[in-house]
Design an enzyme around this catalytic site. Structure first.
Site, mmCIF file in Angstrom:
data_model
loop_
_atom_site.group_PDB
_atom_site.id
_atom_site.type_symbol
_atom_site.label_atom_id
_atom_site.label_comp_id
_atom_site.label_asym_id
_atom_site.label_seq_id
_atom_site.Cartn_x
_atom_site.Cartn_y
_atom_site.Cartn_z
ATOM 1 N N ARG A 278 0.826 -1.208 0.000
ATOM 2 C CA ARG A 278 0.000 0.000 0.000
ATOM 3 C C ARG A 278 0.859 1.256 0.000
ATOM 4 O O ARG A 278 0.482 2.290 0.556
ATOM 5 C CB ARG A 278 -0.965 0.024 1.190
ATOM 6 C CG ARG A 278 -1.755 -1.246 1.378
ATOM 7 C CD ARG A 278 -2.501 -1.669 0.124
ATOM 8 N NE ARG A 278 -3.232 -2.912 0.342
ATOM 9 C CZ ARG A 278 -3.812 -3.615 -0.623
ATOM 10 N NH1 ARG A 278 -3.732 -3.215 -1.880
ATOM 11 N NH2 ARG A 278 -4.481 -4.718 -0.340
ATOM 12 N N ASN B 66 2.860 -7.281 8.233
ATOM 13 C CA ASN B 66 2.879 -8.646 7.697
ATOM 14 C C ASN B 66 4.344 -9.082 7.651
ATOM 15 O O ASN B 66 4.962 -9.149 6.595
ATOM 16 C CB ASN B 66 2.237 -8.694 6.310
ATOM 17 C CG ASN B 66 0.760 -8.351 6.369
ATOM 18 O OD1 ASN B 66 0.047 -8.775 7.267
ATOM 19 N ND2 ASN B 66 0.286 -7.578 5.403
ATOM 20 N N GLU C 174 -5.836 -11.677 9.032
ATOM 21 C CA GLU C 174 -5.463 -11.839 7.623
ATOM 22 C C GLU C 174 -4.398 -12.915 7.438
ATOM 23 O O GLU C 174 -3.456 -12.761 6.656
ATOM 24 C CB GLU C 174 -5.003 -10.497 7.040
ATOM 25 C CG GLU C 174 -6.094 -9.436 7.059
ATOM 26 C CD GLU C 174 -5.671 -8.132 6.420
ATOM 27 O OE1 GLU C 174 -6.492 -7.534 5.713
ATOM 28 O OE2 GLU C 174 -4.517 -7.704 6.633
ATOM 29 N N ASP D 76 -11.570 -0.717 8.077
ATOM 30 C CA ASP D 76 -10.195 -0.728 7.565
ATOM 31 C C ASP D 76 -9.876 0.548 6.802
ATOM 32 O O ASP D 76 -9.838 0.534 5.570
ATOM 33 C CB ASP D 76 -9.984 -1.949 6.658
ATOM 34 C CG ASP D 76 -8.545 -2.082 6.181
ATOM 35 O OD1 ASP D 76 -7.655 -1.493 6.803
ATOM 36 O OD2 ASP D 76 -8.323 -2.772 5.171
ATOM 37 N N GLU E 225 -4.580 4.218 0.700
ATOM 38 C CA GLU E 225 -4.996 2.949 0.109
ATOM 39 C C GLU E 225 -6.402 3.016 -0.470
ATOM 40 O O GLU E 225 -6.691 2.391 -1.490
ATOM 41 C CB GLU E 225 -4.916 1.854 1.168
ATOM 42 C CG GLU E 225 -5.345 0.475 0.701
ATOM 43 C CD GLU E 225 -5.235 -0.573 1.795
ATOM 44 O OE1 GLU E 225 -5.645 -1.723 1.545
ATOM 45 O OE2 GLU E 225 -4.742 -0.242 2.899
ATOM 46 N N HIS F 278 -16.111 0.310 1.745
ATOM 47 C CA HIS F 278 -15.584 -0.956 1.227
ATOM 48 C C HIS F 278 -16.193 -1.276 -0.141
ATOM 49 O O HIS F 278 -16.588 -2.405 -0.421
ATOM 50 C CB HIS F 278 -15.855 -2.096 2.206
ATOM 51 C CG HIS F 278 -14.851 -3.218 2.127
ATOM 52 N ND1 HIS F 278 -14.862 -4.163 1.137
ATOM 53 C CD2 HIS F 278 -13.808 -3.536 2.931
ATOM 54 C CE1 HIS F 278 -13.871 -5.024 1.323
ATOM 55 N NE2 HIS F 278 -13.215 -4.660 2.409
#
Length: 681
Positions: free
Chosen positions: A158, A200, A281, A355, A383, A500
Site C-alpha cells: 500500500r 505482515n 489476515e 479498515d 490505500e 468498502h
C-alpha cells in the site's frame, strides 16, 4: 526582489528557496543557510548540535539565539517556566542573558530543545516575529510513530511513492544521506518513533544480519529523537528457533523471546519494541494455540520489560468465524481483556472498525478499555483515497476521529490515547510521498499527534506557507483546495456512510458489484446490502447490533436514523431509496448529488490550481496539474460505475438533468488492473 529579501531579513523571517527547479525533496523545510546568524550553543550533545545547525540554516535572526537546556546554570536567574514540559516540551523566550538581549530556545532535554528550534523556524516561516516569539508546548501524546509497511525485498505494501526508503541490501554499511533527511523531517513535526518493517512481518527481520541493519538506522535516527521499532512475526520461535510451537504459555517460547530481546538491545540500546499483527489476515498469533491476545502480548512484554521496551499489539482482527458483522470483531475480542494487558503493552486500534475507509465512525474500542493503554492507528498512505494521484488532505479525517465524542462524560477519542501511529506514505520517490500534496498528510499527522486539538485548516495553511512561500494568493488558494478535498473523495467513492466499495486485491477503483470472493466480508455487497428496496448495513438491534458496542449516549444516537449524522447513515441503517433526507431530497437523489458534488469539487481544484501557474515552480505545478487531471477522470469513473450499478439494483432513473454514466455496467465490471501499485505479489 532584493528589496523584498532585505525586508524579510530585517524582520527576521525564514526565507523559502526561490521558485525554480524544484522536485519536492525539501518538503516543508525549504530554507536558506544564513552563515552570519548568531547562534550560541550551551552544551555539547549531538542533538543540541543539530538544533544549532537548524537555526543557523533556517533563520536570519535579528538577535542572538541561545540553544540550551533547562539545566544550564546561566538560565537559573531567569526562572523560566520549564515545569510541565516533560522530556520533549520546549520553551522559546526573549530574555536578557549576560547583559544582552537574546532569544532562548530550550527544553528540559536536548530533544525538547530540538523541537523548540523547529517550532521557532515554523513560527517565522508562517509570519511570526522572532523578536517577540514566546512559544511553549509539550506533546499531548508520548508516542508519535510512523508504521512503515516496507518489505525486506524493497516493495512497500500500500505504498505509492516507489520502493522502500530502506536499502536493506546495502545496509548496514551504506547509510544513505536520505535516512538523516527522513529523520530530520520527522523531528520537525515531533514524530519520535518509526517501525521499519511491514506488519505482515517476515521472521528474517529478527535475524542477526537484519538486527545489524536496523541498528545502523537507529544510529542515524537517535540524535533526532527517534527510536526504532520492529514488526515481529509471532511464529518466529518456530521459523528461527526450531521450536515446534509459538504458544505464548510455553516456557521455551518465552525463553526464546527473552534471548532475542537481549540480542536486539545489545545492538540497539534504545530499541523501542515490537509491533505485532496477530491472528489477522492469516498472520499467526496466540489464538492458534487457544491463548488470548493478552497472553501473547504479555509474554512479549515480559521479554522487553527489563530493557524498557514496549509491545504494540494491533487490534485489527477479523475472521470468517464471525459472519454477522466484521465491524464487531475487534471489540468482541479485546473489550473483555481490558485490564489484563501488561503495563508496557499498547493496544493499537484503527480509527474505524473496518479498515481505513474514506469515512468510518470512530472505533467503539476508544474509551471502552479504560484500564488499557490504547493508541490510535491512522493510514497516511491513501490505500482507499485515490493512491498517490488523488488530492485528498487527511487532516480533517484525523481530526474527525480524534474529536469524536466517546459518550463517556466529556471524553473525546484523543483523551483516551497514549499514542498515535500512522501508516507511512514515504518511499524512494524524490518527493518522498508520491506528490507534493501527499506531503501535507505526513505533516498533518505529525502536528496532530503532537497536539490533537490543532485545527486541520490551520495546519494546512502553515504547511502551504512553508511549502510554497507566503504569497497570500498561493496560500489562500492551496488551503481552499485542501479544505474539502477529502470530503470530495468520500462523495465520489461512497457517501452517506457507504464503505468498502473498491475493487478486489489492489483496491484501485470501484467494485460495488463484487460478490464472489471466498469469504463474505471480502465482498463489497456484504457492506452495502443494496437491493430494490434500499441500501445500507443495519447495525441496530434489528441487524448486527454493532451500535451497542458504543457508550449508551452514542449508541442511542446511532441507533435512530433520525439522529444518526447523515454522513454515517448507511453505515448503521438499511434505508429505503425513497426515504426523505434533511434537504428534502430522497436518499437516491441525495446520493446522486453527492457523486456529482465530488466530481465537481475535483474540477474546481483543477481550475484553482491552474490560476497558480505563474506563482509555482514549473516542476511541482506540472506534476500536480497532471495528477488533478487523473483524479478528475477517475472521479468520473467512480461516479459513473457506481451509479450504473446502483441503478441496476434499485431500477430507478437518475434525477432530471443528471448526466448518465458514460458506459453500461458490463463495461465497468470488465475493467482489470492486475499490476496496480502497492499490491506486491
Amino acid at each position: 526582489m532584493k528589496a523584498l529579501a532585505r525586508l524579510a531579513l530585517a524582520a527576521g523571517l525564514l526565507l523559502a528557496a526561490p521558485a525554480g527547479a524544484e522536485d519536492g525533496y525539501d518538503l516543508w523545510l525549504r530554507m536558506r543557510a544564513f552563515p552570519d546568524a548568531t547562534v550560541l550553543r550551551h552544551g555539547d550533545t549531538a542533538t543540541l548540535r543539530l538544533a544549532e545547525a537548524e537555526l543557523r540554516h533556517g533563520l536570519a535572526a535579528p538577535l542572538p539565539l541561545v540553544v540550551t537546556t533547562a539545566a544550564d546554570p546561566a538560565l537559573a536567574p531567569l526562572r523560566l517556566p520549564f515545569a510541565g514540559l516533560g522530556d520533549e516540551g520546549y520553551l522559546v523566550r526573549p530574555a536578557m542573558l549576560g547583559g544582552r538581549q537574546v532569544l532562548v530556545v530550550a527544553g528540559n532535554t536536548d530533544r525538547g530543545t530540538l523541537y523548540g528550534a523547529f517550532a521557532l523556524i515554523r513560527h517565522a516561516a508562517t509570519g511570526g516575529d522572532i523578536r517577540t516569539a514566546a512559544l511553549r508546548s509539550a506533546p499531548r501524546l508520548p508516542l508519535r510513530m510512523l508504521d512503515h509497511w516496507d518489505n525486506i525485498d524493497g516493495t512497500v505494501e500500500r505504498g505509492y511513492a516507489g520502493q522502500s526508503l530502506w536499502d536493506w541490501w546495502t545496509l548496514p554499511d551504506h547509510r544513505n544521506p536520505r535516512y538523516a533527511d527522513y529523520a530530520r523531517a520527522n523531528a520537525s513535526i515531533g514524530i519520535n518513533g518509526t517501525v521499519l518493517n511491514n506488519v505482515n512481518a517476515k521472521a528474517d527481520s529478527l535475524t542477526a544480519p537484519y538486527i545489524a541493519k536496523a541498528a545502523a538506522l537507529a544510529d542515524v535516527f537517535r540524535p533526532w529523537g527517534i527510536r526504532v521499532y520492529l514488526s515481529a512475526r509471532f511464529s518466529a520461535p518456530i521459523e528461527l528457533g526450531g521450536l515446534k510451537t509459538a504458544d505464548p504459555r510455553d516456557p521455551a517460547v518465552a525463553a526464546w523471546w527473552r534471548t532475542k530481546a537481549d540480542e536486539i538491545y545489545r545492538a540497539i540500546p534504545d530499541f523501542g519494541g515490537f509491533l505485532v499483527k496477530a491472528n489477522s489476515e492469516g498472520q499467526p498469533g496466540p489464538r492458534d494455540y487457544g491463548a488470548s491476545h493478552a497472553d501473547g502480548a504479555n509474554m512479549l512484554a515480559a521479554a522487553l520489560a527489563p530493557h524498557g521496551g514496549t509491545v504494540i499489539w494491533r487490534a485489527f482482527v477479523y475472521a470468517e468465524t464471525d459472519p454477522t458483522d466484521r465491524a464487531k470483531q475487534a471489540y468482541e475480542e479485546f473489550k473483555p481483556l481490558d485490564g489484563t494487558f501488561a503495563a508496557n503493552v499498547l493496544v493499537q486500534v484503527k480509527n474505524g472498525a473496518i479498515d481505513f475507509q474514506p469515512r468510518e465512525p470512530f472505533h467503539p474500542l476508544f474509551g471502552a478499555m479504560p484500564r488499557t493503554r490504547v493508541m490510535a492507528e491512522f493510514q497516511i498512505t491513501k490505500e482507499y483515497l485515490g493512491f498517490a494521484t488523488h488530492l485528498a488532505y487527511l487532516g480533517p479525517l484525523f481530526a474527525e476521529t480524534l474529536r469524536a465524542d466517546t459518550g463517556r462524560g466529556k471524553q473525546r477519542v484523543a483523551d483516551t490515547l497514549a499514542g498515535m501511529a500512522g501508516v507511512a506514505n514515504i518511499g524512494r520517490d524524490r518527493d518522498w510521498s508520491g506528490s507534493t500534496f501527499n506531503q501535507a498528510n505526513w505533516y498533518a499527522f505529525g502536528r496532530l499527534a503532537w497536539d490533537p486539538s490543532l485545527a486541520p485548516d490551520a495546519i494546512a495553511r502553515e504547511w502551504a506557507q512553508q511549502t510554497f512561500g507566503t504569497d497570500p494568493e498561493v496560500v489562500d488558494t492551496v488551503t481552499a483546495m485542501m479544505a474539502g478535498s477529502r470530503e470530495a473523495v468520500v462523495d465520489y467513492t461512497g457517501a452517506l456512510g457507504l464503505a468498502h466499495l473498491m475493487a478486489t486485491g489492489h483496491h484501485y477503483g470501484p467494485g460495488p458489484w463484487v460478490k464472489d470472493l471466498a469469504r463474505p466480508e471480502w465482498n463489497p455487497v456484504y457492506y452495502h446490502r443494496a437491493d430494490a428496496n434500499g441500501i445500507g448495513f443495519d447495525r441496530t438491534r434489528t441487524g448486527s447490533d454493532a451500535v451497542d458496542q458504543y457508550a449508551p449516549r452514542v449508541a442511542r444516537r446511532f441507533a435512530d436514523p433520525r439522529t444518526t449524522p447523515e454522513r454515517d447513515l448507511l453505515w448503521f441503517h438499511h434505508l429505503a431509496w425513497n426515504r426523505r433526507m434533511a434537504d428534502g431530497r430522497t436518499l437516491w437523489e441525495d446520493l446522486v448529488a453527492h457523486y456529482d458534488h465530488g466530481v465537481a469539487y475535483v474540477d474546481g481544484m483543477a481550475h484553482q490550481w491552474a490560476t497558480l501557474r505563474p506563482h509555482i515552480d514549473a516542476e511541482r505545478w506540472q506534476k500536480t496539474a497532471t495528477f488533478l487531471a487523473i483524479q478528475a477522470r477517475e472521479a468520473r469513473w467512480w461516479r459513473d460505475a457506481s451509479l450504473a450499478y446502483w441503478m441496476s439494483v434499485n431500477h430507478l432513473p437518475l434525477p432530471p438533468g443528471v448526466a448518465a454514466p458514460a458506459h453500461d455496467l458490463a463495461w465497468y465490471e470488465a475493467q482489470r488492473f492486475p499490476h496496480a501499485p502497492g499490491n506486491p505479489k
